[in-house]
Design an enzyme around this catalytic site. Structure first.
Site, mmCIF file in Angstrom:
data_model
loop_
_atom_site.group_PDB
_atom_site.id
_atom_site.type_symbol
_atom_site.label_atom_id
_atom_site.label_comp_id
_atom_site.label_asym_id
_atom_site.label_seq_id
_atom_site.Cartn_x
_atom_site.Cartn_y
_atom_site.Cartn_z
ATOM 1 N N GLY A 1 -24.872 18.729 -18.763
ATOM 2 C CA GLY A 1 -26.329 18.700 -18.914
ATOM 3 C C GLY A 1 -26.848 17.298 -18.649
ATOM 4 O O GLY A 1 -26.079 16.334 -18.512
ATOM 5 N N SER B 1 -21.694 15.496 -15.490
ATOM 6 C CA SER B 1 -21.030 16.324 -14.467
ATOM 7 C C SER B 1 -22.040 17.140 -13.652
ATOM 8 O O SER B 1 -22.107 18.360 -13.780
ATOM 9 C CB SER B 1 -19.960 17.224 -15.097
ATOM 10 N N SER C 1 -28.726 13.624 -19.066
ATOM 11 C CA SER C 1 -28.620 12.562 -20.060
ATOM 12 C C SER C 1 -29.666 12.829 -21.148
ATOM 13 O O SER C 1 -30.824 13.114 -20.837
ATOM 14 C CB SER C 1 -28.894 11.214 -19.388
ATOM 15 N N GLY C 2 -29.246 12.772 -22.381
ATOM 16 C CA GLY C 2 -30.171 13.009 -23.495
ATOM 17 C C GLY C 2 -30.360 14.474 -23.845
ATOM 18 O O GLY C 2 -31.119 14.804 -24.765
ATOM 19 N N ALA C 3 -29.661 15.359 -23.134
ATOM 20 C CA ALA C 3 -29.815 16.795 -23.415
ATOM 21 C C ALA C 3 -29.229 17.165 -24.781
ATOM 22 O O ALA C 3 -29.661 18.122 -25.416
ATOM 23 C CB ALA C 3 -29.172 17.628 -22.315
ATOM 24 N N GLY C 4 -28.208 16.417 -25.200
ATOM 25 C CA GLY C 4 -27.606 16.694 -26.521
ATOM 26 C C GLY C 4 -26.098 16.901 -26.500
ATOM 27 O O GLY C 4 -25.514 17.329 -27.491
ATOM 28 N N LYS C 5 -25.441 16.572 -25.391
ATOM 29 C CA LYS C 5 -24.007 16.827 -25.261
ATOM 30 C C LYS C 5 -23.196 16.109 -26.344
ATOM 31 O O LYS C 5 -22.373 16.718 -27.030
ATOM 32 C CB LYS C 5 -23.507 16.381 -23.868
ATOM 33 N N SER C 6 -23.410 14.799 -26.492
ATOM 34 C CA SER C 6 -22.620 14.025 -27.461
ATOM 35 C C SER C 6 -22.920 14.457 -28.892
ATOM 36 O O SER C 6 -22.002 14.557 -29.722
ATOM 37 C CB SER C 6 -22.926 12.530 -27.349
HETATM 38 P P1 ADP Z 1 -26.321 13.354 -24.203
HETATM 39 O O1 ADP Z 1 -24.957 13.176 -24.806
HETATM 40 O O2 ADP Z 1 -26.494 14.718 -23.553
HETATM 41 O O3 ADP Z 1 -26.735 12.244 -23.295
HETATM 42 P P2 ADP Z 1 -27.285 12.757 -26.854
HETATM 43 O O4 ADP Z 1 -26.467 13.701 -27.703
HETATM 44 O O5 ADP Z 1 -26.832 11.339 -26.775
HETATM 45 O O6 ADP Z 1 -27.404 13.387 -25.382
HETATM 46 O O7 ADP Z 1 -28.822 12.769 -27.326
HETATM 47 C C1 ADP Z 1 -29.508 13.963 -27.618
HETATM 48 C C2 ADP Z 1 -30.682 13.666 -28.544
HETATM 49 O O8 ADP Z 1 -31.415 14.880 -28.784
HETATM 50 C C3 ADP Z 1 -30.244 13.132 -29.904
HETATM 51 O O9 ADP Z 1 -31.154 12.142 -30.292
HETATM 52 C C4 ADP Z 1 -30.355 14.384 -30.803
HETATM 53 O O10 ADP Z 1 -30.606 14.042 -32.148
HETATM 54 C C5 ADP Z 1 -31.555 15.127 -30.182
HETATM 55 N N1 ADP Z 1 -31.558 16.585 -30.416
HETATM 56 C C6 ADP Z 1 -32.620 17.301 -30.846
HETATM 57 N N2 ADP Z 1 -32.320 18.601 -30.973
HETATM 58 C C7 ADP Z 1 -31.036 18.736 -30.616
HETATM 59 C C8 ADP Z 1 -30.133 19.856 -30.539
HETATM 60 N N3 ADP Z 1 -30.510 21.109 -30.837
HETATM 61 N N4 ADP Z 1 -28.868 19.634 -30.105
HETATM 62 C C9 ADP Z 1 -28.487 18.383 -29.772
HETATM 63 N N5 ADP Z 1 -29.267 17.286 -29.835
HETATM 64 C C10 ADP Z 1 -30.543 17.449 -30.252
#
Ligand code: ADP
Length: 182
Positions: free
Chosen positions: A12, A86, A14-19
């Site tokens: 997904g 990815s 960047s910032g989607a929530g993967k980590s």
């Molecule tokens: P990625 O790893 O995809 O770049 P991050 O996990 O670093 O994204 O960041 C995702 C952000 O979205 C975090 O600040 C997280 O708290 C927020 N968020 C809000 N709702 C959700 C959810 N349902 N699942 C995951 N993250 C969420």
């Protein structure tokens, strides 16, 4: 019970929530006593893929390296959680075919919401042109066409997303049970 190995591939923007999802999944799977390893995209880029850039070739090389580690661990009955953007469909499909025990999770979040979150301040820089080849802004992201699980992080809570994945893993026989309901 002898644990089955599986690669849980989170893809997904960047910032989607993967980590965030991987961290919560890790916590819940560990609480079940399962053997797992989490491979975070940013950490991989600092170590295994240090020096690689963001051209299509380098991105595919990065993803193949992560996939290679996933393949070894999965073969040894480990649950592997990966969180890397990815962006290219073909290399994700290649890994799914190679690894077999591979669950593709599309961490789906609209780009507007990712920009709004801007967890690492990168979108701001990408939009102003300070970061070239930024996925979703100036570089492609190819959405999965047939993912095993889709989580919608702008509509679901973190726990809802995590439980969706756990239920799928249970239904496929990769984990014995889902202990905490929602
Ligand atoms: P990625 O790893 O995809 O770049 P991050 O996990 O670093 O994204 O960041 C995702 C952000 O979205 C975090 O600040 C997280 O708290 C927020 N968020 C809000 N709702 C959700 C959810 N349902 N699942 C995951 N993250 C969420």
């Amino acid at each position: 019970m002898v644990q089955k190995g599986v690669t849980v591939w989170l893809t997904g923007l960047s910032g989607a929530g993967k980590s965030t999802i991987a961290t919560e999944l890790e916590k819940q799977l560990k609480a079940m006593g399962l053997d797992l390893e989490a491979l975070d995209g940013d950490i991989i880029r600092e170590n295994l893929s240090k020096g690689l850039g963001f051209s299509r070739e380098d991105r595919d090389t990065n993803v193949r390296r992560i996939g290679f580690v996933c393949e070894l661990l999965t073969r040894h009955k480990v649950i592997v959680l990966t969180s890397a953007i990815s962006p290219y469909r073909s290399v994700r499909t290649e890994l799914k075919e190679r690894i077999g025990d591979f669950v593709e999770v599309f961490v789906n979040c609209p780009i507007e919401e990712c920009i709004n979150r801007d967890v690492k301040g990168l979108y701001k820089k990408a939009i102003s042109g300070q970061i070239p080849h930024f996925t979703g802004i100036s570089d492609p992201y190819e959405e999965p066409l047939d993912p095993d699980v889709v989580v919608y992080t702008h509509q679901e809570t973190l726990l809802e997303s995590v439980h969706k994945i756990l239920h799928y893993l249970h239904a496929q026989g990769y984990i014995p049970m889902v202990t905490t309901g929602i």
